[in-house]
Write an enzyme that holds these catalytic residues in place. Sequence first.
Site, PDB file in Angstrom:
ATOM      1  N   THR A  48     -17.531  67.692  64.288  1.00 42.84           N
ATOM      2  CA  THR A  48     -16.502  68.577  63.756  1.00 42.84           C
ATOM      3  C   THR A  48     -15.256  67.797  63.368  1.00 42.84           C
ATOM      4  O   THR A  48     -14.658  68.048  62.317  1.00 42.84           O
ATOM      5  CB  THR A  48     -16.150  69.670  64.789  1.00 42.84           C
ATOM      6  N   GLY A  67     -19.498  66.163  69.805  1.00 42.75           N
ATOM      7  CA  GLY A  67     -19.448  65.564  71.141  1.00 42.75           C
ATOM      8  C   GLY A  67     -20.409  66.184  72.138  1.00 42.75           C
ATOM      9  O   GLY A  67     -21.211  65.477  72.759  1.00 42.75           O
ATOM     10  N   ASP A  72     -20.561  61.741  71.385  1.00 44.37           N
ATOM     11  CA  ASP A  72     -19.853  60.724  72.171  1.00 44.37           C
ATOM     12  C   ASP A  72     -20.812  59.606  72.569  1.00 44.37           C
ATOM     13  O   ASP A  72     -20.458  58.425  72.549  1.00 44.37           O
ATOM     14  CB  ASP A  72     -19.223  61.342  73.423  1.00 44.37           C
ATOM     15  N   ASP A  92      -8.298  66.226  75.462  1.00 45.25           N
ATOM     16  CA  ASP A  92      -7.457  67.301  75.986  1.00 45.25           C
ATOM     17  C   ASP A  92      -7.540  67.273  77.508  1.00 45.25           C
ATOM     18  O   ASP A  92      -8.526  67.734  78.086  1.00 45.25           O
ATOM     19  CB  ASP A  92      -7.936  68.649  75.442  1.00 45.25           C
ATOM     20  N   HIS A  99     -19.102  68.543  78.213  1.00 45.48           N
ATOM     21  CA  HIS A  99     -19.755  67.238  78.080  1.00 45.48           C
ATOM     22  C   HIS A  99     -18.908  66.131  78.715  1.00 45.48           C
ATOM     23  O   HIS A  99     -18.960  64.981  78.295  1.00 45.48           O
ATOM     24  CB  HIS A  99     -20.036  66.949  76.606  1.00 45.48           C
ATOM     25  N   ASP A 102     -20.354  62.722  79.329  1.00 44.19           N
ATOM     26  CA  ASP A 102     -20.509  61.919  78.114  1.00 44.19           C
ATOM     27  C   ASP A 102     -19.188  61.251  77.735  1.00 44.19           C
ATOM     28  O   ASP A 102     -19.159  60.096  77.310  1.00 44.19           O
ATOM     29  CB  ASP A 102     -20.985  62.779  76.940  1.00 44.19           C
ATOM     30  N   ARG A 108     -15.964  54.509  79.540  1.00 45.42           N
ATOM     31  CA  ARG A 108     -16.435  53.384  80.349  1.00 45.42           C
ATOM     32  C   ARG A 108     -17.022  52.275  79.473  1.00 45.42           C
ATOM     33  O   ARG A 108     -16.710  51.100  79.646  1.00 45.42           O
ATOM     34  CB  ARG A 108     -17.488  53.867  81.356  1.00 45.42           C
TER      35      ARG A 108
END
Length: 156
Positions: A48, A67, A72, A92, A99, A102, A108
């Site tokens: 999106t 995502g 992601d 946010d 998710h 993810d 990470r």
Amino acid sequence: MIKYLTMTIEKQKNIALIAHDGKKQDMLKWCMDNKEILQQHNLSGTGTTARMIADHVGLKIKGYNSGPLGGDQQIGAKIVEGNIDMVIFFSDPLAAQPHDPDVKALLRIAQVYDIPIANNIATADFMIHSTLMNEQYSHQIENFKNTVDVRVKEMQ
């Protein structure tokens, strides 16, 4: 064995743009404000967000899945492959994300591969306006092949 590998981020960067729903308008405004810089680089993003950037800002951007539908993780895989040089991810912090694992994995893997990542407008501004945006940049990351070889040897 070589403990570290030198990775090079070219002058033309591969930038991933991601924004949670509550931050998409911030991302669109930020992209519009930085359009001249961004159009000089290769852009990609999650579903999106990428679509909105293309439609509302007019930037050429490769879209991956949304995502929550694996986007992601797709961006994370591109980091591992060496195809993403930096990530602008307006997350946010006040909204629960379905998710979230993810998202955490993406953050990470960016850290593991020493990929610059901005989680807010101020950090994104500092990154995009850095003198390093206009030049090649080399940095060292752990030689993971070496790490695996050592671990396998220890387990035998």
